[in-house]
Scaffold this motif. Structure first.
Motif, short mmCIF file in Angstrom:
data_model
loop_
_atom_site.label_atom_id
_atom_site.label_comp_id
_atom_site.label_asym_id
_atom_site.label_seq_id
_atom_site.Cartn_x
_atom_site.Cartn_y
_atom_site.Cartn_z
N MET A 1 0.83 -1.19 0.00
CA MET A 1 0.00 0.00 0.00
C MET A 1 0.88 1.26 0.00
N ILE A 2 0.44 2.26 -0.69
CA ILE A 2 1.16 3.54 -0.76
C ILE A 2 0.92 4.29 0.54
N SER A 3 1.97 4.92 1.06
CA SER A 3 1.84 5.68 2.30
C SER A 3 0.86 6.83 2.14
N GLN A 4 0.26 7.24 3.26
CA GLN A 4 -0.71 8.33 3.23
C GLN A 4 -0.12 9.63 2.68
N PRO A 5 1.08 10.06 3.13
CA PRO A 5 1.61 11.32 2.58
C PRO A 5 1.85 11.26 1.06
N LYS A 6 2.35 10.12 0.59
CA LYS A 6 2.58 9.99 -0.85
C LYS A 6 1.27 9.96 -1.61
N MET A 7 0.27 9.28 -1.06
CA MET A 7 -1.04 9.20 -1.71
C MET A 7 -1.65 10.59 -1.80
N VAL A 8 -1.48 11.40 -0.77
CA VAL A 8 -1.99 12.77 -0.79
C VAL A 8 -1.32 13.56 -1.93
N ARG A 9 -0.01 13.45 -2.05
CA ARG A 9 0.69 14.19 -3.11
C ARG A 9 0.23 13.73 -4.49
N ILE A 10 0.08 12.42 -4.65
CA ILE A 10 -0.37 11.88 -5.94
C ILE A 10 -1.77 12.39 -6.27
N LEU A 11 -2.69 12.27 -5.32
CA LEU A 11 -4.07 12.70 -5.57
C LEU A 11 -4.14 14.21 -5.82
N THR A 56 -4.29 0.73 -3.62
CA THR A 56 -4.38 1.65 -2.48
C THR A 56 -5.69 2.43 -2.55
N TYR A 57 -6.05 2.91 -3.74
CA TYR A 57 -7.29 3.66 -3.90
C TYR A 57 -8.49 2.77 -3.56
N ASN A 58 -8.45 1.52 -4.00
CA ASN A 58 -9.54 0.59 -3.67
C ASN A 58 -9.61 0.33 -2.17
N TYR A 59 -8.46 0.29 -1.51
CA TYR A 59 -8.47 0.14 -0.05
C TYR A 59 -9.25 1.30 0.57
N TYR A 60 -8.93 2.52 0.15
CA TYR A 60 -9.63 3.69 0.70
C TYR A 60 -11.11 3.67 0.35
N LEU A 61 -11.46 3.18 -0.83
CA LEU A 61 -12.88 3.08 -1.19
C LEU A 61 -13.63 2.14 -0.25
N ASN A 62 -12.93 1.14 0.25
CA ASN A 62 -13.54 0.18 1.17
C ASN A 62 -13.44 0.60 2.64
N HIS A 63 -12.75 1.72 2.89
CA HIS A 63 -12.59 2.26 4.25
C HIS A 63 -12.91 3.75 4.18
N MET A 67 -10.81 7.31 3.91
CA MET A 67 -10.85 8.09 2.67
C MET A 67 -11.22 9.54 2.98
N ASP A 68 -12.18 9.75 3.86
CA ASP A 68 -12.57 11.11 4.24
C ASP A 68 -11.39 11.86 4.84
N LYS A 69 -10.65 11.21 5.72
CA LYS A 69 -9.47 11.84 6.33
C LYS A 69 -8.41 12.15 5.29
N LEU A 70 -8.20 11.20 4.38
CA LEU A 70 -7.22 11.38 3.32
C LEU A 70 -7.59 12.60 2.48
N TYR A 71 -8.86 12.71 2.10
CA TYR A 71 -9.28 13.82 1.24
C TYR A 71 -9.33 15.15 1.97
N GLU A 72 -9.46 15.13 3.29
CA GLU A 72 -9.32 16.39 4.03
C GLU A 72 -7.92 16.97 3.81
N VAL A 73 -6.93 16.10 3.84
CA VAL A 73 -5.55 16.54 3.64
C VAL A 73 -5.33 16.92 2.17
N VAL A 74 -5.91 16.16 1.24
CA VAL A 74 -5.78 16.50 -0.18
C VAL A 74 -6.36 17.89 -0.44
N VAL A 75 -7.54 18.16 0.09
CA VAL A 75 -8.19 19.47 -0.11
C VAL A 75 -7.34 20.57 0.51
#
Length: 109
Positions: A1-11, A56-63, A67-75
């Motif tokens: 799985m991709i780390s949360q900080p890296k996933m935020v940068r990618i998204l 990793t994205y599918n993991y967040y879709l199932n959790h 995903m909400d926390k991840l997208y708070e940081v993305v926004v």
């Protein structure tokens, strides 16, 4: 799985490219082709395989709570990037990047 900080940068990068494509390309088929190429380039830049990103994205879709926390940081990351661009264009002061409690903001690249 991709780390949360890296996933935020990618998204954040993906959503930035997506917005630029929507603004500049009016033909849906062309926009999709450009988006797919740009997404591949973003993943390559971050050293991530397409399969790992999808898993990793599918993991967040199932959790959804995660995903909400991840997208708070993305926004937040996108807002800071926008503020920095505006500051560079108009001399406005830059805002400090902050993330919700327990999350790490992605550095601007």
């Amino acid at each position: 799985m991709i780390s949360q900080p890296k996933m935020v940068r990618i998204l954040a990068d993906i959503h930035t490219v997506e917005a630029l494509i929507e603004q500049n390309i009016s033909y849906p088929d062309t926009a999709l082709m450009v988006f797919n190429k740009q997404q591949s380039e973003i993943l390559k830049k971050h050293g991530v395989k397409q399969e790992d990103f999808k898993a990793t994205y599918n993991y967040y879709l199932n959790h959804i709570a995660e995903m909400d926390k991840l997208y708070e940081v993305v926004v937040d990351t996108l807002s800071v990037r926008e503020s920095r661009v505006r500051a560079a264009q108009g001399g406005q002061p830059q805002e400090q990047e902050q993330a919700p409690e327990g999350m790490v903001p992605a550095p601007v690249q």
